[in-house]
Structure formats: C-alpha cells, structure tokens
Design a protein around this motif. Structure first.
Motif, PDB file in Angstrom:
ATOM      1  N   ASP A 147       0.853  -1.183   0.000  1.00  5.64           N
ATOM      2  CA  ASP A 147       0.000   0.000   0.000  1.00  5.64           C
ATOM      3  C   ASP A 147       0.891   1.237   0.000  1.00  5.64           C
ATOM      4  O   ASP A 147       1.322   1.708   1.053  1.00  5.64           O
TER       5      ASP A 147
ATOM      6  N   GLU B 264       0.380   4.351  -0.607  1.00  4.79           N
ATOM      7  CA  GLU B 264      -0.117   5.584   0.006  1.00  4.79           C
ATOM      8  C   GLU B 264       0.147   5.580   1.508  1.00  4.79           C
ATOM      9  O   GLU B 264       0.654   6.570   2.066  1.00  4.79           O
ATOM     10  N   ARG B 265      -0.192   4.507   2.185  1.00  7.77           N
ATOM     11  CA  ARG B 265       0.035   4.437   3.637  1.00  7.77           C
ATOM     12  C   ARG B 265       1.525   4.444   3.958  1.00  7.77           C
ATOM     13  O   ARG B 265       1.975   5.145   4.866  1.00  7.77           O
TER      14      ARG B 265
ATOM     15  N   ASP C 256      -1.324   4.265  11.259  1.00  9.02           N
ATOM     16  CA  ASP C 256      -1.467   4.803   9.914  1.00  9.02           C
ATOM     17  C   ASP C 256      -1.254   3.724   8.852  1.00  9.02           C
ATOM     18  O   ASP C 256      -1.930   3.697   7.817  1.00  9.02           O
TER      19      ASP C 256
ATOM     20  N   ARG D 146      -2.014   0.729   9.052  1.00 11.35           N
ATOM     21  CA  ARG D 146      -3.166  -0.167   9.019  1.00 11.35           C
ATOM     22  C   ARG D 146      -4.490   0.572   8.857  1.00 11.35           C
ATOM     23  O   ARG D 146      -5.548   0.017   9.054  1.00 11.35           O
ATOM     24  N   GLY D 147      -4.391   1.851   8.515  1.00 14.54           N
ATOM     25  CA  GLY D 147      -5.592   2.600   8.210  1.00 14.54           C
ATOM     26  C   GLY D 147      -6.513   2.795   9.372  1.00 14.54           C
ATOM     27  O   GLY D 147      -7.724   2.587   9.260  1.00 14.54           O
ATOM     28  N   SER D 148      -5.985   3.176  10.524  1.00 22.87           N
ATOM     29  CA  SER D 148      -6.813   3.359  11.710  1.00 22.87           C
ATOM     30  C   SER D 148      -6.214   4.462  12.559  1.00 22.87           C
ATOM     31  O   SER D 148      -5.131   4.971  12.302  1.00 22.87           O
TER      32      SER D 148
ATOM     33  N   LYS E 246      -8.188  -1.751  13.420  1.00 19.97           N
ATOM     34  CA  LYS E 246      -7.048  -1.762  12.512  1.00 19.97           C
ATOM     35  C   LYS E 246      -7.291  -2.714  11.362  1.00 19.97           C
ATOM     36  O   LYS E 246      -7.917  -3.754  11.514  1.00 19.97           O
ATOM     37  N   THR E 247      -6.781  -2.371  10.222  1.00 18.29           N
ATOM     38  CA  THR E 247      -6.851  -3.237   9.061  1.00 18.29           C
ATOM     39  C   THR E 247      -5.448  -3.670   8.692  1.00 18.29           C
ATOM     40  O   THR E 247      -4.470  -3.060   9.098  1.00 18.29           O
TER      41      THR E 247
ATOM     42  N   ILE F  40      -2.161  -4.486   6.275  1.00 20.98           N
ATOM     43  CA  ILE F  40      -1.474  -3.952   5.105  1.00 20.98           C
ATOM     44  C   ILE F  40      -0.459  -4.978   4.641  1.00 20.98           C
ATOM     45  O   ILE F  40       0.439  -5.368   5.380  1.00 20.98           O
TER      46      ILE F  40
END
Length: 310
Positions: free
Chosen positions: A217, A219-220, A277, A279-281, A287-288, A290
């Motif tokens: 990912d 972007e992250r 960040d 893991r998009g949380s 948390k998600t 990556i």
C-alpha cells in the motif's frame, strides 16, 4: 546492525533482518541474468554489514548465473556465525520457471546438490517448499517431510523448515520432526503466526517488499515514510519486524544501493501512530491489515534474543 536476534532451532543466533538471494542472479525467474560480479559484491557487503542469515535455493538462478554458486564464491570460507537456509521441492519446468514439484524420491538429490553448490558438509536449514504460487493447503506433506527428517538424522541437515503451508500441514511436519522455521508469503494467518511464536518457530515471510505477492500500500507507506524521512521499503521492513518477535525479514536485491537502503531499516523505529497509519486506523481504533501484516504489532526490543528450544 543492532537489530534484535532470534534463536533459530534453539542453537543458531541470527539477526532478524537477513538477506534473500532470489534476486542475486536475475530480477525475475524469467528475466535476463545479472552480472555475477554484482551479486558477489552485494553478498560481501551484506555480511560485512552484519547480515548472518541468507535465504537461498538451488532453483534461484538464470542460465549459468546461480545464487548458490555466487554465495560460495563470495563468502567462502564461511564465517562461523553465518546461517544459510535453502529450500527444496520446486523443479524448473520447460520454460525455466520452478513450476513443478519434486517427488519424495527426488529430495535427497536436491539436498545433495545444494551441499555441493554451496560447498557445505551440512545445511543449516532446509525448507520443504510445497505447492505452487497459489496459497497453501490441499495436499499432504508427510511423506516428503519424512525424507528430509531422515537426511537430518544422517547429519546432512541441521534444522528443518516448511514453506507455503497451512496449520494442518505444519502439524503434519511437527509430528514427524522438529520444525525450526515456517516460510509463507505473508503474515496474514494470525493463528499460524501465533502458533509459531508460542513454539519458538521462526516465521519468515517471502516477498517481504511485495514483489510477486502483490503491491504494498504505497499511500500508507508513503505517508509514514515522509514523516520519518525514510523510504517506503524501509518502512515496510520495519513494519514487518514489528508484527512479532518470531518474524524474520529477508529482503533481497542485486543492487548495492538497494541493499544499503534495506539494511538501514534496522535503525527505523515505528511509533503507535505510524503503525496505526499503516493499518488505516487511529490509535486504539479498529485496525486493518497492510500487505498481510497482522492487526496487533509488537514493539521491537533491541538486543533481545527470541526463539524457542527445539
């Protein structure tokens, strides 16, 4: 290097940031061969920089340029603390890509070929690599793993591992002989990772920087990298090592510049905000994953040795 170490099999202390040899001879399995001198330079610099775990295979190569021969040329006489892991099972098909599987009767020959090409009397770690590029499961590995266990009993192999396996296949192997390491595509199977951590088994994700396993990912990773003044590859390696003290990273390259970039991830420390960040949380929130990273990373603790007693 000051990164944490891991006790492989209970008796081999290795740095958790190692080196994968797949890209030494060629960028891809079907790509053109690299200049052998480049691979030799990369290997020597890696070991000089503190790498003491090299992951290779007899089928890593293109034409006359073979990873095992490069390792032998570059690093013999081997340092006492250098651990070389190899894997057997895949066979090259007519197109030169390792798309076929060895039978149990062929495994001894593959192990003996690795011994010769690496110039060793005993291999530190041999993985049984099963299946193709698809996910693990769907076949028994007991008969083939038993062959490797027999070679271990003969003294040709020090420790055994399994690669591209699910929990049932790992259980099959552990019922036959001790398993020192599991090498799977990523760390998304939290149950299997937890089992390895509890048992002191190393968990070694291949394609740690996304190659062949899908893109990271960007972007992250880019957001965190910009905040830390690091590269996305360095953040990816640091995040991987933060997942569990049993995880070993083996990023590979045929470039000195990329090697230096990867090794510099050793000094990178990720905060809770960074990991959230990735893991998009938000900290404390849902948390998600990556690139297969688990939901609950663990802090890294320098100069601590992890691993079990096998």
């Amino acid at each position: 290097m000051t990164i944490e170490t891991f006790s492989l099999g209970g008796d081999l202390t290795i740095n958790r940031l190692g080196f994968g040899a797949m890209r030494l001879a060629t960028g891809t399995f079907d790509g053109p061969p690299r200049a052998p001198e480049s691979g030799i330079d990369v290997l020597r610099r890696a070991v000089e920089s503190g790498v003491n775990h090299i992951d290779t295979a007899g089928f890593y190569g293109r034409g006359a340029v073979r990873a095992n021969e490069l390792i032998r040329t570059a690093l013999t006489p081997y340092r006492d603390d250098l651990v070389i892991a190899t894997k057997v099972g895949p066979l090259r098909g007519p197109n030169g890509v390792p798309s076929e599987q060895a039978t149990s009767d062929q495994l001894r020959g593959l192990v003996e070929a690795d011994l010769r090409s690496l110039g060793l009397d005993r291999l530190d770690l041999v993985y049984l690599r099963v299946g193709g590029m698809a996910g693990p499961g769907g076949e028994s590995i007991a008969e083939r793993f038993a062959v490797l266990a027999g070679l271990r009993a003969e003294g040709l192999i020090r420790h055994l591992g399994v690669s591209n396996v699910d929990a049932a296949q790992l259980a099959e192997a552990r019922a036959i002989a001790p398993v020192a390491a599991v090498q799977n595509r990523h760390t998304a199977d939290m149950g299997l990772l937890a089992e390895c951590e509890e048992a002191g088994i190393a968990y070694v994700p291949y394609f740690p920087l996304g190659g062949g396993g899908g893109p990271l990912d960007a972007e992250r990773l880019g957001k965190v990298a910009a905040r830390l003044g690091a590269t996305t590859a360095q953040v990816a390696i640091a995040a991987l090592l933060a997942t569990s003290p049993s995880v070993l990273a083996i990023p590979g390259t045929g470039s000195l510049d990329h090697l230096e970039e990867n090794l510099a991830a050793d000094a990178l420390s990720l905060s809770d905000e960074d990991l959230s960040d990735l893991r998009g949380s938000t900290p404390g929130g849902t948390k998600t994953a990556i690139n297969g990273l688990p939901h609950s990373p663990r802090p890294r603790s320098p100069r601590k040795t992890y691993g079990g007693d096998h």
